[in-house]
Design a protein around this motif. Structure first.
Motif, PDB file in Angstrom:
ATOM      1  N   UNK A  84       0.799  -1.224   0.000  1.00  0.00           N
ATOM      2  CA  UNK A  84       0.000   0.000   0.000  1.00  0.00           C
ATOM      3  C   UNK A  84       0.834   1.278   0.000  1.00  0.00           C
ATOM      4  N   UNK A  85       1.931   1.281   0.785  1.00  0.00           N
ATOM      5  CA  UNK A  85       2.643   2.532   1.032  1.00  0.00           C
ATOM      6  C   UNK A  85       4.155   2.371   0.887  1.00  0.00           C
ATOM      7  N   UNK A  86       4.805   3.479   0.610  1.00  0.00           N
ATOM      8  CA  UNK A  86       6.265   3.510   0.555  1.00  0.00           C
ATOM      9  C   UNK A  86       6.830   4.031   1.874  1.00  0.00           C
ATOM     10  N   UNK A  87       6.294   3.518   2.975  1.00  0.00           N
ATOM     11  CA  UNK A  87       6.766   3.905   4.288  1.00  0.00           C
ATOM     12  C   UNK A  87       8.033   3.119   4.643  1.00  0.00           C
ATOM     13  N   UNK A  88       8.695   3.541   5.690  1.00  0.00           N
ATOM     14  CA  UNK A  88       9.742   2.729   6.301  1.00  0.00           C
ATOM     15  C   UNK A  88       9.024   1.693   7.161  1.00  0.00           C
ATOM     16  N   UNK A  89       9.027   0.444   6.736  1.00  0.00           N
ATOM     17  CA  UNK A  89       8.212  -0.591   7.374  1.00  0.00           C
ATOM     18  C   UNK A  89       9.097  -1.623   8.078  1.00  0.00           C
ATOM     19  N   UNK A  90       8.695  -2.002   9.277  1.00  0.00           N
ATOM     20  CA  UNK A  90       9.462  -2.947  10.084  1.00  0.00           C
ATOM     21  C   UNK A  90       8.513  -3.994  10.663  1.00  0.00           C
ATOM     22  N   UNK A  91       8.885  -5.263  10.507  1.00  0.00           N
ATOM     23  CA  UNK A  91       8.018  -6.344  10.980  1.00  0.00           C
ATOM     24  C   UNK A  91       8.414  -6.843  12.364  1.00  0.00           C
ATOM     25  N   UNK A  92       9.139  -6.032  13.117  1.00  0.00           N
ATOM     26  CA  UNK A  92       9.497  -6.400  14.479  1.00  0.00           C
ATOM     27  C   UNK A  92       8.410  -5.989  15.468  1.00  0.00           C
ATOM     28  N   UNK A  93       8.410  -6.676  16.612  1.00  0.00           N
ATOM     29  CA  UNK A  93       7.528  -6.317  17.719  1.00  0.00           C
ATOM     30  C   UNK A  93       8.317  -5.438  18.682  1.00  0.00           C
ATOM     31  N   UNK A  94       7.817  -4.261  18.948  1.00  0.00           N
ATOM     32  CA  UNK A  94       8.514  -3.318  19.816  1.00  0.00           C
ATOM     33  C   UNK A  94       8.143  -3.603  21.267  1.00  0.00           C
ATOM     34  N   UNK A  95       9.163  -3.642  22.142  1.00  0.00           N
ATOM     35  CA  UNK A  95       8.924  -3.891  23.558  1.00  0.00           C
ATOM     36  C   UNK A  95      10.089  -3.309  24.361  1.00  0.00           C
ATOM     37  N   UNK A  96      10.291  -3.816  25.573  1.00  0.00           N
ATOM     38  CA  UNK A  96      11.413  -3.369  26.406  1.00  0.00           C
ATOM     39  C   UNK A  96      12.523  -4.410  26.460  1.00  0.00           C
ATOM     40  N   UNK A  97      12.442  -5.405  25.586  1.00  0.00           N
ATOM     41  CA  UNK A  97      13.452  -6.452  25.504  1.00  0.00           C
ATOM     42  C   UNK A  97      13.842  -6.668  24.047  1.00  0.00           C
ATOM     43  N   UNK A  98      14.944  -7.385  23.863  1.00  0.00           N
ATOM     44  CA  UNK A  98      15.379  -7.778  22.518  1.00  0.00           C
ATOM     45  C   UNK A  98      15.447  -9.292  22.447  1.00  0.00           C
ATOM     46  N   UNK A  99      15.307  -9.841  21.241  1.00  0.00           N
ATOM     47  CA  UNK A  99      15.372 -11.285  21.067  1.00  0.00           C
ATOM     48  C   UNK A  99      14.174 -11.797  20.293  1.00  0.00           C
ATOM     49  N   UNK A 100      14.000 -13.109  20.310  1.00  0.00           N
ATOM     50  CA  UNK A 100      12.889 -13.742  19.616  1.00  0.00           C
ATOM     51  C   UNK A 100      11.746 -13.991  20.609  1.00  0.00           C
ATOM     52  N   UNK A 101      10.529 -13.891  20.105  1.00  0.00           N
ATOM     53  CA  UNK A 101       9.364 -14.085  20.975  1.00  0.00           C
ATOM     54  C   UNK A 101       8.205 -14.655  20.172  1.00  0.00           C
ATOM     55  N   UNK A 102       7.293 -15.313  20.858  1.00  0.00           N
ATOM     56  CA  UNK A 102       6.063 -15.780  20.224  1.00  0.00           C
ATOM     57  C   UNK A 102       5.056 -14.637  20.200  1.00  0.00           C
ATOM     58  N   UNK A 103       4.461 -14.433  19.047  1.00  0.00           N
ATOM     59  CA  UNK A 103       3.500 -13.349  18.846  1.00  0.00           C
ATOM     60  C   UNK A 103       2.152 -13.961  18.514  1.00  0.00           C
ATOM     61  N   UNK A 104       1.117 -13.529  19.243  1.00  0.00           N
ATOM     62  CA  UNK A 104      -0.239 -14.025  19.007  1.00  0.00           C
ATOM     63  C   UNK A 104      -0.879 -13.200  17.893  1.00  0.00           C
ATOM     64  N   UNK A 105      -0.771 -13.712  16.670  1.00  0.00           N
ATOM     65  CA  UNK A 105      -1.287 -13.011  15.497  1.00  0.00           C
ATOM     66  C   UNK A 105      -2.727 -13.426  15.226  1.00  0.00           C
ATOM     67  N   UNK A 106      -3.599 -12.446  15.139  1.00  0.00           N
ATOM     68  CA  UNK A 106      -4.997 -12.757  14.876  1.00  0.00           C
ATOM     69  C   UNK A 106      -5.140 -13.450  13.521  1.00  0.00           C
ATOM     70  N   UNK A 107      -5.993 -14.463  13.466  1.00  0.00           N
ATOM     71  CA  UNK A 107      -6.272 -15.154  12.211  1.00  0.00           C
ATOM     72  C   UNK A 107      -7.139 -14.229  11.346  1.00  0.00           C
ATOM     73  N   UNK A 108      -6.564 -13.701  10.296  1.00  0.00           N
ATOM     74  CA  UNK A 108      -7.253 -12.700   9.472  1.00  0.00           C
ATOM     75  C   UNK A 108      -8.547 -13.263   8.882  1.00  0.00           C
TER      76      UNK A 108
END
Length: 239
Positions: A84-108
């Motif tokens: 849709x857009x020419x934004x600066x896009x990032x697929x990371x989850x922002x939090x107060x920690x770094x590393x890998x995590x499980x993300x509860x993604x809604x079933x579209x």
């Protein structure tokens, strides 16, 4: 009672699955114009859904697409934002920690809530897990992102991350002083496991020299939207 409907300042074409058409941002645009001593030149949206709010803000402030930064870890939604857009896009989850995590993604395609905006790093306390898909994502702190990308200032920051608002703010560390305006959600009841509530966020922002400019409580009294401006960016403390 009298109901008044304001004509949207700008119009956008949101994605068909977006949770809104972006017009809820108009009130914040008007408040920034009224209270702030600067004109926003960039936008950061953390928990972007289909970036409809970022686009509405961008058009309202007449900002170039390359000065918009959006963060959305839901893999399907992220792909659509890129289309849709020419934004600066990032697929990371922002939090107060770094590393890998499980993300509860809604079933579209298959969720009983008919809502694409309720994905979270946290486990839901009031939602059925069958409506979500667990995906592994990268977590980042915003202070590290700001350092790596040499971000000098953040004019308008919007946060909507389903129970992780406080952690996002905490992850800015001392770089929170680079944020001029923050618009965020808050809750008075835990919807998500281990979630901090509005009062925690309010106390944190006040300690960081932000002033509450606007507060809107939901009809059930459980959720709110608030606008905060760092004091030095106010036209006048008596406005």
């Amino acid at each position: 009672s009298i109901s008044v409907r304001k004509k949207p300042r700008v119009r956008i074409k949101p994605h068909r699955d977006a949770v809104s058409n972006g017009t809820s941002m108009q009130v914040y645009v008007e408040m920034v114009e009224k209270f702030c001593n600067f004109i926003p030149k960039n936008i950061f949206e953390i928990g972007a859904n289909y970036a409809q709010d970022a686009e509405y803000l961008r058009k309202s402030f007449n900002i170039n697409e390359n000065n918009v930064f959006v963060f959305e870890p839901h893999p399907q939604i992220f792909k659509e934002i890129k289309k849709l857009y020419n934004f600066n896009c990032y697929d990371q989850a922002v939090s107060n920690e770094e590393g890998r995590a499980n993300f509860n993604a809604i079933d579209i395609e298959n969720n009983e809530y008919k809502n694409t905006g309720i994905s979270s790093l946290k486990n839901g306390l009031t939602t059925d897990n069958n409506n979500f898909i667990s995906v592994e994502v990268e977590m980042i702190r915003m202070d590290k992102f700001i350092e790596i990308n040499n971000i000098k200032e953040i004019d308008f920051l919007k946060i909507d991350v389903e129970g992780v608002n406080y952690e996002v703010l905490e992850g800015f560390g001392k770089e929170i002083e680079k944020c001029k305006v923050i618009q965020t959600e808050g809750e008075y009841k835990q919807y998500w496991e281990g979630q901090k509530l509005y009062n925690d966020m309010e106390n944190y922002l006040k300690k960081k020299d932000f002033l509450l400019i606007d507060f809107r409580l939901s009809n059930d009294g459980i959720q709110s939207d608030s606008l905060w401006i760092q004091k030095k960016y106010l036209k006048s403390l008596t406005c």
